[in-house]
Structure formats: structure tokens, C-alpha cells
Design a protein around this motif. Structure first.
Motif, PDB file in Angstrom:
ATOM      1  N   LEU A 155       0.723  -1.240  -0.209  1.00 23.59           N
ATOM      2  CA  LEU A 155       0.010   0.045  -0.013  1.00 23.59           C
ATOM      3  C   LEU A 155       0.731   1.172  -0.195  1.00 23.59           C
ATOM      4  O   LEU A 155       1.605   1.396   0.722  1.00 23.59           O
ATOM      5  N   ALA A 156       0.693   2.132  -0.937  1.00 21.18           N
ATOM      6  CA  ALA A 156       1.537   3.725  -1.125  1.00 21.18           C
ATOM      7  C   ALA A 156       0.591   4.588  -0.701  1.00 21.18           C
ATOM      8  O   ALA A 156      -0.705   4.741  -0.987  1.00 21.18           O
ATOM      9  N   VAL A 157       0.979   5.417   0.256  1.00 17.10           N
ATOM     10  CA  VAL A 157       0.079   6.412   0.889  1.00 17.10           C
ATOM     11  C   VAL A 157       0.855   7.554   0.793  1.00 17.10           C
ATOM     12  O   VAL A 157       2.015   7.857   1.092  1.00 17.10           O
ATOM     13  N   ASN A 197       2.616   0.545 -10.504  1.00 16.89           N
ATOM     14  CA  ASN A 197       2.611   0.176 -12.111  1.00 16.89           C
ATOM     15  C   ASN A 197       1.561  -1.317 -11.960  1.00 16.89           C
ATOM     16  O   ASN A 197       1.741  -2.159 -10.980  1.00 16.89           O
ATOM     17  N   THR A 198       0.779  -1.119 -12.834  1.00 18.48           N
ATOM     18  CA  THR A 198      -0.260  -2.397 -13.147  1.00 18.48           C
ATOM     19  C   THR A 198       0.153  -3.270 -13.715  1.00 18.48           C
ATOM     20  O   THR A 198      -0.262  -4.419 -13.466  1.00 18.48           O
ATOM     21  N   GLN A 199       1.335  -3.293 -14.143  1.00 19.01           N
ATOM     22  CA  GLN A 199       2.185  -4.556 -14.786  1.00 19.01           C
ATOM     23  C   GLN A 199       3.490  -5.067 -13.912  1.00 19.01           C
ATOM     24  O   GLN A 199       3.833  -6.085 -14.411  1.00 19.01           O
ATOM     25  N   CYS A 200       3.735  -4.369 -12.963  1.00 21.16           N
ATOM     26  CA  CYS A 200       4.954  -4.785 -12.279  1.00 21.16           C
ATOM     27  C   CYS A 200       4.679  -4.397 -10.762  1.00 21.16           C
ATOM     28  O   CYS A 200       4.494  -3.419 -10.252  1.00 21.16           O
ATOM     29  N   GLU A 201       4.973  -5.438 -10.006  1.00 15.13           N
ATOM     30  CA  GLU A 201       4.465  -5.424  -8.555  1.00 15.13           C
ATOM     31  C   GLU A 201       5.476  -4.598  -7.652  1.00 15.13           C
ATOM     32  O   GLU A 201       4.886  -3.872  -6.896  1.00 15.13           O
ATOM     33  N   ASP A 202       6.843  -4.637  -8.227  1.00 14.52           N
ATOM     34  CA  ASP A 202       7.763  -3.830  -7.444  1.00 14.52           C
ATOM     35  C   ASP A 202       7.990  -2.601  -7.708  1.00 14.52           C
ATOM     36  O   ASP A 202       8.868  -1.905  -7.369  1.00 14.52           O
ATOM     37  N   MET A 203       7.157  -1.954  -8.611  1.00 12.16           N
ATOM     38  CA  MET A 203       7.498  -0.473  -9.206  1.00 12.16           C
ATOM     39  C   MET A 203       6.353   0.501  -8.967  1.00 12.16           C
ATOM     40  O   MET A 203       5.350   0.261  -9.135  1.00 12.16           O
ATOM     41  N   LEU A 204       6.806   1.704  -8.324  1.00 11.74           N
ATOM     42  CA  LEU A 204       5.935   2.652  -8.099  1.00 11.74           C
ATOM     43  C   LEU A 204       6.461   3.988  -8.584  1.00 11.74           C
ATOM     44  O   LEU A 204       7.638   4.063  -8.749  1.00 11.74           O
ATOM     45  N   SER A 256       7.012  18.411  -6.633  1.00 14.03           N
ATOM     46  CA  SER A 256       8.128  19.280  -6.598  1.00 14.03           C
ATOM     47  C   SER A 256       8.384  19.477  -7.994  1.00 14.03           C
ATOM     48  O   SER A 256       9.829  19.695  -8.156  1.00 14.03           O
ATOM     49  N   GLY A 257       7.669  19.334  -9.089  1.00 15.97           N
ATOM     50  CA  GLY A 257       8.302  19.279 -10.498  1.00 15.97           C
ATOM     51  C   GLY A 257       8.897  17.965 -10.840  1.00 15.97           C
ATOM     52  O   GLY A 257       9.642  18.250 -11.903  1.00 15.97           O
ATOM     53  N   TYR A 258       8.994  16.984 -10.109  1.00 16.44           N
ATOM     54  CA  TYR A 258       9.747  15.781 -10.691  1.00 16.44           C
ATOM     55  C   TYR A 258       8.890  14.750 -10.427  1.00 16.44           C
ATOM     56  O   TYR A 258       7.854  14.415  -9.703  1.00 16.44           O
ATOM     57  N   LEU A 259       9.259  13.630 -11.457  1.00 14.88           N
ATOM     58  CA  LEU A 259       8.827  12.402 -11.260  1.00 14.88           C
ATOM     59  C   LEU A 259       9.815  11.578 -10.855  1.00 14.88           C
ATOM     60  O   LEU A 259      10.787  11.322 -11.347  1.00 14.88           O
ATOM     61  N   ASN A 260       9.386  10.569  -9.823  1.00 17.34           N
ATOM     62  CA  ASN A 260       9.952   9.858  -8.986  1.00 17.34           C
ATOM     63  C   ASN A 260       9.807   8.195  -9.516  1.00 17.34           C
ATOM     64  O   ASN A 260       8.455   8.014  -9.025  1.00 17.34           O
ATOM     65  N   ILE A 261      10.602   7.325  -9.918  1.00 16.93           N
ATOM     66  CA  ILE A 261      10.146   6.153 -10.182  1.00 16.93           C
ATOM     67  C   ILE A 261      11.060   5.276  -9.324  1.00 16.93           C
ATOM     68  O   ILE A 261      12.416   5.471  -9.058  1.00 16.93           O
ATOM     69  N   LYS A 262      10.542   4.186  -8.410  1.00 18.36           N
ATOM     70  CA  LYS A 262      11.175   3.482  -7.522  1.00 18.36           C
ATOM     71  C   LYS A 262      10.909   2.038  -7.899  1.00 18.36           C
ATOM     72  O   LYS A 262       9.799   1.534  -7.954  1.00 18.36           O
ATOM     73  N   ALA A 263      12.020   1.422  -7.895  1.00 14.64           N
ATOM     74  CA  ALA A 263      11.722  -0.272  -8.387  1.00 14.64           C
ATOM     75  C   ALA A 263      12.328  -0.963  -7.034  1.00 14.64           C
ATOM     76  O   ALA A 263      13.450  -0.778  -6.509  1.00 14.64           O
TER      77      ALA A 263
END
Length: 1145
Positions: free
Chosen positions: A507-509, A539-546, A551-558
């Protein structure tokens, strides 16, 4: 929509008396506001409402103001009957008057012509003209406005009439309103965007029986685009709003306002209308006249309202002198489910956008859209008085056509709206209500705190799960068929955004402090947290990615790797594969984000399968190649194979397949496999070390030699078998050849004993000296290398060296062929003299060469020598045919004569073909004579002058005509023959022949150039006597018979059938008679018989008696001899010389 007051001012005069605000006008750049207040014109700064300057010039109340579109000047009109033109520097430059008070003014947007209207007339003034052209009207003008192109002026009148005039003031269209003078026109406005107004005949969605076309318009497909017209909005004091086209045709029906409108103003793009009046407020409407809401309530009538150019600011002017400046804030009403995004457009429409295909569909509701929810095939739209439930027509994932499924006709007040397969969920502060599509309340949940976030997370139809976040930090899971909420976890900070992973395990909050927290749902453990987040999505196709934004940035975490950042404006609302759905201001965009960073994070830990899963979401080709290479070096052949298939690298796929085959056969040497991989990757020294360590030295040697690394190969061999050294030298020679060092390669091949390869290189490069040295060194038993040397000598035109080589080999046939090909005939003939068996190999090519060089007699002799009579005849026949085709008839005659002679020779030498050749001889002789004659006829017809006499041409054409009774030889024209015969017959007086020839010609196709001449000659010859000149009639010298000029026997006597003998020059009949000798008479005897004198009759024994009497003489025939015939001399000679049957040939 919310209206936020920016500034408010109230206008009084010196006595503190409220001044009614009758009109307002913005400067085109929006920086200044011109106000008609009392008898003054006020200029405000729109930024903060500061009064810049009051302008005095009118003596009575100012009713109207207008600014020119170029921003250079503005005008004011007053009850003092005057118009004042002001500059942008707030200086009055011109003043003119009417006979009545000024009611309204308007500038032409194109020509900047000013229209000023009073109670009895209107005037048109432009800066170029000195005078004002005025036009009388029948009723008081209350309002006016120009079309966008400046071609027409609309006048609203107290009588309820709208008059549309051209630039010259002439009335073109008259719109008479139903109410007449009881409904005076008080305000008009042209739509600045010229967009077609939707007819107001009915509200979409009011009945389930309405068709799809009533609701759905596919955007971008070429249908549903607005047509462009000049649209006029008309508001009257019959409390109605209407729309008209320029032609005067009304669009839709009247809209009831329920108040007296005093002003109508469009937004700059024409999407909205602001109307104010007796209801003491300014209201916002769509361009179709659908009311959207109130902008600002006032304490008195709103007399005027205007929209600031190219903005969402609205200013209103009231009866009590109030000037209120508002900013309109349009909130985003939208919903998202996977790749479908629904949002409100123009306040009354809903657009559903497929974020992947970019296809859009517009649903026209024609009412204010308050809330939107979308889930799977369901779409819920909340309107002021109802909620419409739509469904897709089909289960196709790309289908974009919606239809009304259900309708809940109730007014709801809710903060959030969610739709499921069979229910809608209404959120009201702390309360959640679950309603069926038939408006039956099935469940209700009361929360302990305000609901901040709600989302459908899927489930079976009728049993969907909801994810709910509360202000107190609690996160709940609710199933629509379960009355009891399930608490997932509780944190100390308020929930702002929520999302659950695909497997429902994480769960991401995002909380109120903009922190993204990720929990394990089962253990309630906080896995990690990241700052600066305003929204989050798994990510609906990868369990470990959100991903999360902030602040004007896109953050991707795996997994638990560090966050990868890139710049992005807006809010993340969805994450599907490599696409991140981002909402920026009012637009939703699908951003393609390469997953390179997380993939490399997995690769660093040699987690190849996980890296492959990330790559499948979307990475570049170079990333795929890096993944494939790393997996291959890590000996994860399955992952490497998949990755190389993706980049279509067949070379590495072949390597992997070969390794897999070897593994199936039982090989398990990982070092050997890795050595092959290194060799493919170009890491040759590492590969060689692994090969040597694995005991496969030969593979290392093969690798180095294939790569032309001979020095490395020599170092690797060190003290090896001499055979390997020789093999290495041969491979080095191959490399030198391929690397364009042919001389070095040739030397190496000679050293290695590869003579043939050396000869090929030397010959291809034309090194003759090197080649002859090699040929002389070779033993004569080495026939193949010597033969190849001779071929190259011949190719390089060194026939002497080639002859020397063939002589060394003793190959006489090849030597003969060499001389023939080089056209060295003397050497060839000398060889034939010594070796007659090669006769055909020399004379036949020699004869062909002579024939090709037009030396036909020599060619025939050569063919004779070679015993090839048929070839000689064939050559001549072809030459003869060519001469005929080319109209060289004299040459054709000569060639036919030569052919006849050739046939005679063949007949003399070959008894078997004698009869056949004699027939051909007579045929060719005949053809030779015909072509010889036709040569003169053809020249006469095609050349302007002829050297032949008319009698000769007459004889030639008559001779030819007699020979053309059956088959006509190729190239001989019967038309030319007859035409020449006709012309010469006419010229020589043989009119009967001429007429016959012309009659024959009429049955043939005559060339156009002779047509007129022939017709004229044909007419003139008919005027001539029908007989021939007797001098031209031929006589048979055998029987003395006169023959007709046109003889059905041809060129023979009609009486005795004796053939005529013609002169070879003039073709006159010669006094010759052909006959055959009887057997037993020799030629000498025949000549002596011909020379004998004809026997004479003795006069003495004659029965004639000669008598003389004075001056007269007489002859007397003896009566006894009357019946005894007297022979003429020629007949007598015939009786002496000829026997019965001598004439038969």
C-alpha cells in the motif's frame, strides 16, 4: 466554478451620490478598464482597481464606451448627444454629435470604423473621413455590434427588431422578434469564435430511447466538428435569450431567463456567456445558453458586464455605482480507470479519452456536469438534478461508444462520486452511501473522520472493493456487499492519496506532509518512505514498481533501490507499463517513460529475470542489448535469448542455440561456454585464456587466424607442429588476399605450394612478367596450372606467351583455337598444313570472319575448302534477302546469280543433289533476271530522273509484268510495275496497254503520292483511241507472227510458243530462235549446217514466164502449176534444217 472577487470599487459624485455604471470596455491588452459613470469616463488599472484618471468632456450622463481593437483609441457616447474620440494616452481628439442622446457605440474590429447609435439614427465614422454618414431608423436603438469580419453591423431596437446592416448602412437582414415592442432588445453580442451553437430542442440523457448519436461524437474522426458561422446572441426584456445566424435564421429555441437582461458578453474564445440584469447578479452560461452558475450577487441591477480579453476575469457594473472585478476558477472534474480518462469540457460536455490510442469521444449533456466517475465499462455523470449511468456498447477494449444504461433522477449533494459495475458510491463528509442504479440505497457506512480519498480497487461485479483514506490517517478497505469496513492500517497523518499494488500486498500512501509511505499490508510494516510527493501510483504490470510526483519531478522506485528522478509537471494518476498518466492543469497526458534506470539497478545485482520483467515495460534498444549481454555473460541463457530476440540479433541467437544444443549433448564446461561468449563479444585475449585453460588450444588458434591476428597466433603457438605453422601461413596468405595486398598473398601462396591460388591472383592483376616466370618454372606435367597461365596470357592479349605455354604442354588444339581467336590466320594455316585434322577448326571460323567483313567470294572459297557448301549457300541467301529488304535490287540480282552458280557447282560435285540444285539454279537465274529488271523500274519510280529511254522502260515493265502472273517475289511492287508500264505505254502511243494497266491498278492499293497523277492519267488515256502503236508490236522471229503487247502466254509467241530472246540492255526482242540438236548431231555439224545456203529454185524450170512488150514487162504463171505452193525463203530453210517435233522443249 468559483468566482473570487479581485477588487471592488463604488463610484460617487462630489455630493456622494451613487453614479450608475451604464457601460464598461477593456483595452484590448486587458491592462485598462474604461467605465461610463455619471457624466464622466473613468479609467481603471485592472490589476488592482486603481483609478488612473477621470476624463471630463461630456455635459450629461455617459451611456456607452467602446475601445478600438487596435488599442489606439476609444469612444464615449452621452445623453448630451455627443461622441468623443479619445486616444490611448487619454486625450480627446474629436467630437461629433447626433440629434438625440447616444445609446451605444461599437468599433469595427477590422476597419476600426465607429458606429454610434442614437434614438433616431446611427452614424458611421472612420479616421480617414472627415464627415459622419448618418442613417435614420424607425425605432430607438438600444445596442449594436459588428461581426468578427467587420462586414455587418447588428442593431438592437426598442421595437423588438434586430436590423443587420452592411458597412454602408444598408439593411440586409431584419429579424422581428415575436414580442415586438413589448419585448425590446436590450443587448446583443456576436460570438467571437464563430462556433455553431447546439440546438436547444432537448436535453441529452432525458430519455433512454435517445440514440447514440445524441450523446457520442468521436473527436478527430472528421465528424462532429463545429461548423463556422456568425452567431448572434440576442437578449430582450421578454426575459429570453436567443441565437441567430447571420442570415436571420434562429438556432434552436428561445432560452427563458426569468429576469430582464441588461447585458450580454462573450468570453474571448466564445465558450461562455456572461449575462447580467434585473436579478441583481451576473450569471455564467454556456455558448448554447445553458446556465452554469452565479458569478457574483449584487445589491442592485447589473447594467453592464464584460470579460477581460483572453482571461477568466469578469467585471460587472451596477445601478448603485459598484464595479466588481472577479476571477473565475474552473475546477477539474474528471475520473480515471486504467487507460480511460473522462473529464469535463465546456462545463456541459464529458470527453472520454483513451490514453493509449489517443481516441476521444464527446458526450453532450447540455447541463452543468458536477461529478464524473468511470470504472471498467461504466461511466457515471452527475448533473444538477440527476445522475446518468452509461455503459460501453461492447466488451472490446478499444470501443469508445457509450449508451445510457440507467438514470437516477434525484438531486444529490456529495463530495466524491464513485461508480462500480452495479452501484454508485456517494461520499458526503463522513458518510458513504451505496446506491443501486435504480436509486435504491443498499448500504451506508459512517466513518470516524472526514473521507479524503476513495478509489475502486476491483473485484467481482457487485462485490467490488473500495480503498478509503480518512483525514485522521486511517486507511480502510470496504466491499460494497459488506456492511463492515476493514481497517488496513492507521497512521498519524492525514491521507492525501492512496494506491494498492497489483497483488494487493503493498500500500502506497501520500500524507498531508507530502511524504510517500509504502507499507506491507500483511505485516503493517513501513517498507520505505520518500519526501516531496503529491500523488502516487503503482505500476499495474509490475508488482515492485511505483511512481510518485512532486516538486516538479517524477520519481520512479523499483523494489528497494534508490529513486530515479526526472522532471515532470503535474500529478501522477496512473502507471501502466512504461506509460505514466499525468494530469497537468486541465489536460491528461500519457508520458512514455523508459524503464532503463530500474533495469540497470537489477542488473547491478545480477537479477536478470527481474531486470527482464522491467525491460518488458519499455526500454530502449540499447538497454535491451545491455540486458542481453549481461545475462549472456552471467550464463543466464534463457533471459539472454529473450533479450536478443527482442533486438533481433541473429548472431548471438545462433551462439545461444549452439550452446543449448551442446548442453543437451552433455557438455557442461561453463568456462568453455564463457570463452565462446567472450569471442563473440570481441574479448579475444580473455577468450584465448579460457580456451587454453579448458584444453581447447585449437579453438584459440582458429579464432586468431580467422581474425587475421597472425602475430598473436604465432605467440600462442610458440613451439608447435610444423603442419600448424604451414596452415597458419596459408591462412595468412588468404588474409593478405582479402585485405587487398595481392602481391604479398601471391608470394605466400607460392611459398605454401598453392600454385593455382597464386596464378589466380597474378592473372587477375595482370602481372605478366611474374606469370611467364612461373609458367616457365612449372613442369609440363602440371597441365592445370599451365593451362590457367595460358588462359590469362590470352586474356591479357599476350598471345606469344600463350602459344609458348600451349606448345610446352603439347596442346595443339588449344594452340589452333588461340590463333583463330587472335585472327592469326597465317599461323593457323601453317598448323593445318602440318595437321590436317584441324581443318574444320580453322577454315570455318575463317570463312565466317570473311563473311562478316563483306569478303563473300573469299568466304565461299573458304567454305569450299572446309567442305561446307551449305554454309556458303546460307550466307549468300541471307545477303540476298538483306539486299531485297534494303531495296538494293541490283545487289540482289548479283547475289542470286552467285547463288545459281553455287548451286551449279554443288550439282556438278554432288550427284545426289544434282536434280534439286539444278531446279534451284534455274529458279535463282530467273530471280536474278527479275531483280535486275526491277532495279531500273524501282529507280524510275523513286528517283526524279532516269537514264533509260522510254522504249527501254516500256520493254522492261512489259517483261516484268509478264513474269508476275503467279507469285510475286519479295520486294517487287506490282503497283510500280503497272504504273511504269501505264505511263510509258501512254507516252509511246500504246493506249490499249495503258488503259489495261490503269484498270489493273484500280484493283490495287496506290500510294497517296501517285493517286492524283494516276487518276488524271486514267481519265486522259480514255480520250485516246483504243489501239496500240503498231511499231511497238513484237514479232516472233520463228513464225513471223505479230504478238500483242500484253500476251497471255507471257514472254513467248502466242502462235508457236517460241520464247522470246531479249536484249540485256534495252530488252527488245532479238531475232534469235532457240532450238535443240537431235541426238547424233555434234556442235560442229550443227554450225556447218547453219552456215549452209538455202537451196534456190531454178528459174528455168520455173513456170513463170517473163514477157516484154515495148515499155512494159509482165510475168505469166503457168496454168498447170497454179495449185503448187511457192515456199518463202525462211520456210524453205526451216524445211531444210528442221524435223518434226524440233520445237518442243
Amino acid at each position: 466554478m468559483r468566482a473570487v472577487p479581485t477588487w471592488i470599487d463604488k463610484v460617487h459624485d462630489r455630493d456622494k451620490v451613487e453614479q450608475c455604471i451604464y457601460d464598461l470596455a477593456f483595452k484590448p491588452d486587458g491592462s485598462q478598464l474604461i467605465v461610463a459613470a455619471g457624466n464622466r469616463v473613468l479609467v481603471y488599472d485592472t490589476a488592482d482597481g486603481t483609478l488612473i484618471q477621470p476624463l471630463k468632456g461630456h455635459k450629461d450622463t455617459v451611456y456607452c464606451v467602446a475601445y478600438a481593437k487596435d488599442g489606439k483609441r476609444f469612444a464615449s457616447g452621452s445623453a448630451d448627444k455627443s461622441i468623443i474620440i479619445w486616444t490611448s494616452k487619454l486625450e480627446g481628439i474629436l467630437k461629433y454629435t447626433h440629434n438625440d442622446s447616444i445609446q451605444c457605440v461599437s468599433y469595427n474590429p477590422v476597419t476600426h470604423q465607429l458606429a454610434s447609435c442614437s434614438s433616431g439614427d446611427f452614424g458611421l465614422w472612420s479616421p480617414e473621413q472627415k464627415s459622419v454618414s448618418k442613417h435614420k431608423v424607425s425605432s430607438k436603438i438600444t445596442c449594436c455590434g459588428w461581426t468578427n469580419d467587420g462586414q455587418y453591423l447588428a442593431l438592437g431596437m426598442m421595437s423588438g427588431v434586430v436590423s443587420i446592416r452592411n458597412k454602408n448602412g444598408e439593411e440586409k437582414v431584419k429579424i422581428e422578434r415575436p414580442g415586438g415592442s413589448s419585448s425590446p432588445i436590450w443587448s446583443i453580442a456576436w460570438n467571437p469564435s464563430n462556433a455553431q451553437v447546439e440546438p436547444s430542442g432537448g436535453v441529452c440523457g432525458d430519455g433512454a430511447e435517445e440514440t447514440l448519436a445524441d450523446h457520442n461524437v468521436i473527436i478527430g474522426s472528421g465528424t462532429g466538428k463545429d461548423e463556422h458561422h456568425d452567431i448572434l446572441a440576442v437578449a430582450d426584456w421578454g426575459q429570453r435569450l436567443s441565437f441567430y445566424q447571420l442570415s436571420g435564421k434562429q438556432i434552436g429555441k428561445d432560452r427563458q431567463l426569468n429576469f430582464d437582461p441588461c447585458c450580454v458578453s462573450y468570453f474571448s474564445k466564445g465558450e461562455y456567456i456572461v449575462i447580467g440584469g434585473s436579478d441583481k447578479q451576473a450569471s455564467l452560461y454556456t455558448k448554447d445558453g445553458v446556465r452554469l452558475g452565479t458569478i457574483g450577487e449584487q445589491n442592485s441591477w447589473v447594467w453592464t458586464c464584460r470579460v477581460k480579453p483572453d482571461s477568466n476575469y469578469v467585471v460587472v457594473g451596477c445601478q448603485d455605482g459598484t464595479i466588481a472585478f472577479f476571477q473565475l476558477i474552473f475546477s477539474t472534474v474528471h475520473g480515471l480507470y486504467k487507460d480511460r480518462y473522462a473529464y469535463r469540457d465546456s462545463m456541459t460536455d464529458v470527453i472520454v479519452q483513451h490514453l493509449i490510442t489517443e481516441q476521444k469521444v464527446r458526450i453532450k449533456c447540455r447541463e452543468l456536469v458536477k461529478k464524473i466517475a468511470i470504472y471498467r465499462s461504466r461511466l457515471a455523470i452527475q448533473l444538477p438534478e440527476k445522475i446518468l449511468i452509461y455503459e460501453l456498447y461492447s466488451d472490446d477494449s478499444s470501443d469508445m461508444h457509450y449508451r445510457v444504461k440507467e438514470k437516477i433522477c434525484r438531486r444529490f449533494e456529495c463530495n466524491l462520486l464513485v461508480v462500480c459495475s452495479q452501484h454508485i458510491i456517494l461520499c458526503q463528509e463522513k458518510r458513504l452511501q451505496c446506491l443501486s442504479f435504480t436509486s435504491v440505497k443498499e448500504k451506508e457506512w459512517i466513518m470516524e473522520s472526514l473521507i479524503r480519498y476513495i478509489k475502486v480497487i476491483g473485484g467481482p461485479p457487485g462485490r467490488e472493493g473500495l480503498l478509503v483514506g480518512l483525514k485522521n490517517g486511517a486507511i480502510l478497505k470496504i466491499f460494497v456487499d459488506n456492511p463492515f469496513p476493514i481497517t488496513l492500517l492507521k497512521q498519524n497523518t492525514s491521507v492525501r492519496c492512496l494506491d494498492m499494488s497489483t497483488s494487493r500486498s503493498k500500500l502506497a500512501v501520500v500524507d498531508e506532509h507530502n511524504t510517500c509511505l509504502v507499507y506491507d499490508i500483511h505485516t503493517k510494516e513501513l517498507l520505505f518512505q520518500e519526501p516531496n510527493a503529491n500523488s502516487v501510483a503503482w505500476n499495474t504490470q509490475c508488482e515492485d514498481m511505483l511512481c510518485f510526483s512532486g516538486s516538479g519531478y517524477l520519481n520512479i522506485k523499483a523494489s528497494n533501490f534508490p529513486v530515479h528522478q526526472q522532471k515532470l509537471q503535474g500529478f501522477v494518476v496512473g502507471y501502466n507499463g512504461s506509460k505514466i498518466f499525468c494530469l497537468h492543469v486541465y489536460s491528461m497526458a500519457a508520458v512514455e517513460v523508459p524503464q532503463s534506470a530500474p533495469m540497470y539497478q537489477y542488473l547491478e545485482r545480477r537479477m536478470f529475470k527481474e531486470a527482464y520483467q522491467i525491460a518488458c515495460l519499455g526500454v530502449t534498444d540499447s538497454d535491451w542489448r545491455d540486458l542481453a549481454t549481461e545475462a549472456l555473460e552471467g550464463l543466464d541463457f534463457d533471459t539472454a535469448k529473450k533479450a536478443f530476440i527482442r533486438v533481433r540479433d541473429l548472431r548471438y541467437l545462433e551462439l545461444i542455440n549452439s550452446i543449448e544444443e551442446r548442453k543437451k549433448r552433455g557438455e557442461n564446461n561453463s568456462e568453455l561456454f564463457l570463452a565462446d561468449v567472450y569471442a563473440y563479444q570481441g574479448k579475444f585475449h580473455e577468450a584465448a585464456k579460457l580456451y587454453k585453460r579448458s584444453g581447447y588450444d585449437n579453438r584459440a588458434l582458429t579464432m586468431y587466424t580467422d581474425l587475421r591476428m597472425f602475430e598473436y597466433a604465432k605467440d600462442f603457438l610458440a613451439s608447435a607442429d610444423p603442419k600448424d605453422t604451414k596452415l597458419l601461413m596459408k591462412k595468412q596468405a588468404d588474409w593478405a588476399k582479402n585485405s587487398k595486398e595481392p602481391r604479398a598473398a601471391a608470394d605466400m601462396y607460392l611459398t605454401a605450394g598453392e600454385n593455382m591460388k597464386a596464378i589466380e591472383i597474378i592473372g587477375e592483376h595482370g602481372w605478366v612478367d611474374m606469370l611467364i616466370d612461373l609458367a616457365r618454372k612449372l613442369d609440363k606435367a602440371e597441365r592445370e596450372p599451365l593451362s590457367r597461365c595460358a588462359e590469362f596470357f590470352q586474356k591479357l592479349n599476350h598471345h606469344g606467351y600463350a602459344a609458348e605455354t600451349y606448345s610446352k604442354m603439347g596442346d595443339l588444339k588449344a594452340l589452333v583455337q588461340l590463333h583463330v581467336q587472335a585472327r592469326h590466320w597465317d599461323e593457323a594455316f601453317s598448323l593445318v598444313e602440318k595437321h590436317p585434322q584441324y581443318k574444320d577448326d580453322v577454315y570455318v571460323p575463317y570463312a565466317q570472319w570473311l563473311a562478316e567483313n563483306d569478303r563473300f567470294e573469299e568466304a565461299q572459297k573458304a567454305f569450299h575448302k572446309a567442305g561446307r557448301q551449305a554454309e556458303a549457300v546460307k550466307v549468300l541467301e541471307q545477303l540476298t534477302h538483306n539486299a531485297v529488304v534494303e531495296s538494293r535490287f541490283n545487289d540482289a540480282s548479283y547475289y542470286y546469280w552467285m547463288l545459281s552458280m553455287q548451286c551449279l557447282d554443288i550439282a556438278r560435285d554432288n550427284e545426289e543433289k544434282k536434280e534439286e540444285m539444278l531446279k534451284k539454279f534455274h529458279c535463282f537465274q530467273h530471280l536474278a533476271e527479275l531483280y535486275h529488271v526491277y532495279h531500273s523500274i524501282h529507280r524510275y519510280m523513286v528517283e526524279p530522273f532516269s537514264s533509260n529511254m522510254p522504249e527501254t522502260l516500256f520493254n522492261l515493265s512489259r517483261f516484268l509484268f509478264h513474269n508476275l502472273t503467279k507469285d510475286i517475289p519479295l520486294g517487287i511492287s506490282k503497283v510500280y510495275t503497272l504504273y511504269a508500264l501505264a505511263k510509258q505505254s501512254k507516252a509511246l502511243g500504246a493506249y490499249k496497254v495503258a488503259r489495261h494497266a490503269f484498270e489493273k491498278l484500280q484493283g490495287l492499293k496506290i500510294p497517296a503520292r501517285f493517286q492524283e497523277s494516276m487518276e488524271l492519267s486514267c481519265l486522259t488515256v480514255r480520250s485516246k483511241p483504243y489501239h496500240d502503236n503498231e511499231e511497238l508490236i513484237p514479232m516472233c522471229y520463228r513464225c513471223s507472227t505479230n504478238n500483242p503487247l500484253l500476251n497471255n502466254q507471257g514472254n513467248a509467241c502466242v502462235n508457236c510458243r517460241q520464247p522470246f530472246i531479249f536484249s540485256a540492255s534495252s530488252y527488245e526482242v532479238l531475232p534469235l530462235v532457240e532450238f535443240y540438236l537431235e541426238e547424233g548431231i555434234t556442235d560442229e555439224e550443227a554450225v556447218s549446217l547453219i552456215d549452209l545456203e538455202v537451196p534456190r529454185v531454178d528459174r528455168k524450170t520455173s513456170r513463170w514466164q517473163e514477157m516484154s512488150s515495148g515499155e512494159s514487162q509482165s510475168l505469166k504463171l503457168d496454168e498447170d502449176d497454179v495449185e503448187r505452193p511457192e515456199m518463202d525463203p525462211f520456210t524453205a530453210k526451216l524445211s531444210f534444217e528442221v524435223r518434226d517435233g524440233w520445237m518442243d522443249r
